[in-house]
Design a protein around this motif. Structure first.
Motif, PDB file in Angstrom:
ATOM      1  N   ARG A  92      -1.724  -5.368   3.861  1.00  0.00           N
ATOM      2  CA  ARG A  92      -2.349  -4.607   4.952  1.00  0.00           C
ATOM      3  C   ARG A  92      -1.320  -4.234   6.017  1.00  0.00           C
ATOM      4  O   ARG A  92      -1.375  -3.146   6.579  1.00  0.00           O
ATOM      5  CB  ARG A  92      -3.491  -5.424   5.565  1.00  0.00           C
ATOM      6  N   THR A 108      -2.789   0.071  -0.243  1.00  0.00           N
ATOM      7  CA  THR A 108      -4.034  -0.305  -0.898  1.00  0.00           C
ATOM      8  C   THR A 108      -3.726  -1.242  -2.055  1.00  0.00           C
ATOM      9  O   THR A 108      -2.576  -1.354  -2.504  1.00  0.00           O
ATOM     10  CB  THR A 108      -4.767   0.926  -1.429  1.00  0.00           C
ATOM     11  N   GLN A 109      -4.763  -1.903  -2.553  1.00  0.00           N
ATOM     12  CA  GLN A 109      -4.566  -2.762  -3.724  1.00  0.00           C
ATOM     13  C   GLN A 109      -4.092  -1.937  -4.918  1.00  0.00           C
ATOM     14  O   GLN A 109      -3.246  -2.396  -5.699  1.00  0.00           O
ATOM     15  CB  GLN A 109      -5.873  -3.477  -4.063  1.00  0.00           C
ATOM     16  N   GLU A 128      -2.233   0.743  -4.836  1.00  0.00           N
ATOM     17  CA  GLU A 128      -0.820   1.095  -4.656  1.00  0.00           C
ATOM     18  C   GLU A 128       0.080  -0.087  -5.002  1.00  0.00           C
ATOM     19  O   GLU A 128       1.132   0.088  -5.632  1.00  0.00           O
ATOM     20  CB  GLU A 128      -0.585   1.545  -3.221  1.00  0.00           C
TER      21      GLU A 128
END
Length: 393
Positions: free
Chosen positions: A18, A23-24, A26
């Motif tokens: 974060r 993002t997860q 990415e």
């Protein structure tokens, strides 16, 4: 210290992700793992294997020790790579029968190595340095003209990155050999900036030997030989040498020389933006960080100067992680000497958060943690855990 739980590891990965505004998905793409794997790890349902942890750490641009801070994986991986680094430079002046790697490809790989050094990602440097040292030596020995000069520059930069690992992890003989290789490579380039950088790094050998007066002499000779500060790069090179000279003068208890060099570093630092040249980062913020180092090195009578700097300034987040953590480690030393152990412990925790492995391997951080623990015996919990982690127990 017990290893972090699976949930704690997942939480750290999520927090760093974060902070990187990723993002997860990415992270999964960059780490070459499935999205389901990242999701499972972050929610604590799955523990990452060593390879997966390395891949995710690389995607997040951190050392694995930043995620698994209680682990000795980085230490063991670095020490396992030390013999290979030593072997790679054992016959550096003899051409091996090895085809050189294309210089653009080699340059990109060396550039990544530099980023790992600035980010204190020592395990990754240690594992790649032997191959890159061999590739850079092959390029130097098998190219001519402008390409040879470029190869020599890349070799000097690679040697510096490898030295960062050797010096931090106590392989001082190997560190000295890498510094000499860096100086040898710099001499092949006819590049005064590269030679100034080599002189800057050579100071490590004087620090290690506690030969501070000789180190100051060597740096002053390098300053005299460095190019006039007529452009940004030359200004940064000379300013960095003055900055380094101020620190080693302070270690030699030469307050007048330390003040003279620090004043000159401030003057040159104010003339350029905070930036990195081919050797080390230099600019107004970097000089301020070194002002704390100079004050701490001069001892008790100068501690207030370090505390005053920290009262109005702390390192920006875009400063290299190793340099940020170094500031907090030096500040902690000043704080504990000034009778503020609670503040010193907070500073050490900040240093650990920024660059865990750099903090763990720093002798002053370990010494300060031991002192704080002795002064604060009643505060057993987090202080004891920290002292155990850093090896101060």
């Amino acid at each position: 210290m017990p290893s972090p739980s699976t949930r704690e590891v997942g939480q750290r990965i999520a927090t760093i992700r974060r902070a990187r505004r990723m993002t997860q998905a990415e992270v999964a793409r960059s780490a070459f793992v499935s999205l389901a794997t990242v999701k499972a790890i972050e929610r604590g349902a799955r523990s990452p294997s060593d390879d997966t942890l390395d891949s995710i750490a690389a995607a997040l641009s951190v050392d694995p020790s930043h995620i698994v801070t209680g682990s000795t994986r980085t230490v063991s991986r670095v020490h396992a790579a030390i013999p290979a680094i030593s072997s790679a430079i054992s016959a550096y002046d003899i051409a091996a029968d090895t085809a050189p790697r294309p210089l653009p490809e080699l340059g990109a790989a060396v550039g990544q190595l530099v980023q790992w050094r600035l980010g204190a990602q020592y395990a990754r440097i240690a594992e790649q340095a032997p191959h890159l040292l061999g590739d850079a030596l092959a390029a130097l020995h098998h190219t001519t003209g402008v390409n040879r000069l470029r190869a020599a520059q890349l070799l000097a930069v690679t040697a510096r990155s490898a030295d960062a690992v050797a010096y931090k992890f106590g392989a001082r003989d190997l560190s000295a050999r890498l510094v000499e290789l860096m100086r040898w490579a710099a001499q092949q380039t006819d590049d005064h900036i590269a030679q100034a950088t080599a002189a800057y790094v050579r100071t490590e050998t004087f620090f290690a030997a506690r030969a501070h007066t000789q180190g100051l002499t060597a740096l002053e000779q390098a300053i005299d030989a460095s190019p006039s500060p007529l452009d940004r790069t030359a200004t940064a090179a000379r300013g960095a040498l003055h900055m380094r000279a101020a620190v080693i003068a302070a270690r030699a208890s030469d307050a007048d020389a330390a003040s003279l060099h620090l004043d000159e570093a401030h003057r040159l630092g104010d003339a350029v933006p905070e930036d990195a040249y081919d050797g080390t980062q230099f600019g107004p913020d970097t000089v301020r960080a070194h002002e704390v180092s100079v004050a701490v090195s001069l001892g008790q009578e100068h501690l207030q100067q370090a505390l005053d700097v920290a009262h109005v300034w702390t390192p920006p987040t875009d400063m290299p992680a190793e340099r940020q953590s170094g500031f907090w480690i030096e500040l902690a030393r000043a704080q504990v000497w000034a009778g503020h152990p609670d503040d010193a412990f907070e500073s050490l925790k900040v240093a650990r958060f920024i660059a865990p492995q750099h903090t763990r391997e720093h002798p002053w951080a370990r010494e300060t943690a031991a002192t704080v623990r002795r002064l604060k015996r009643a505060d057993a919990g987090s202080l004891t855990a920290f002292s155990d982690w850093i090896g101060a127990i």
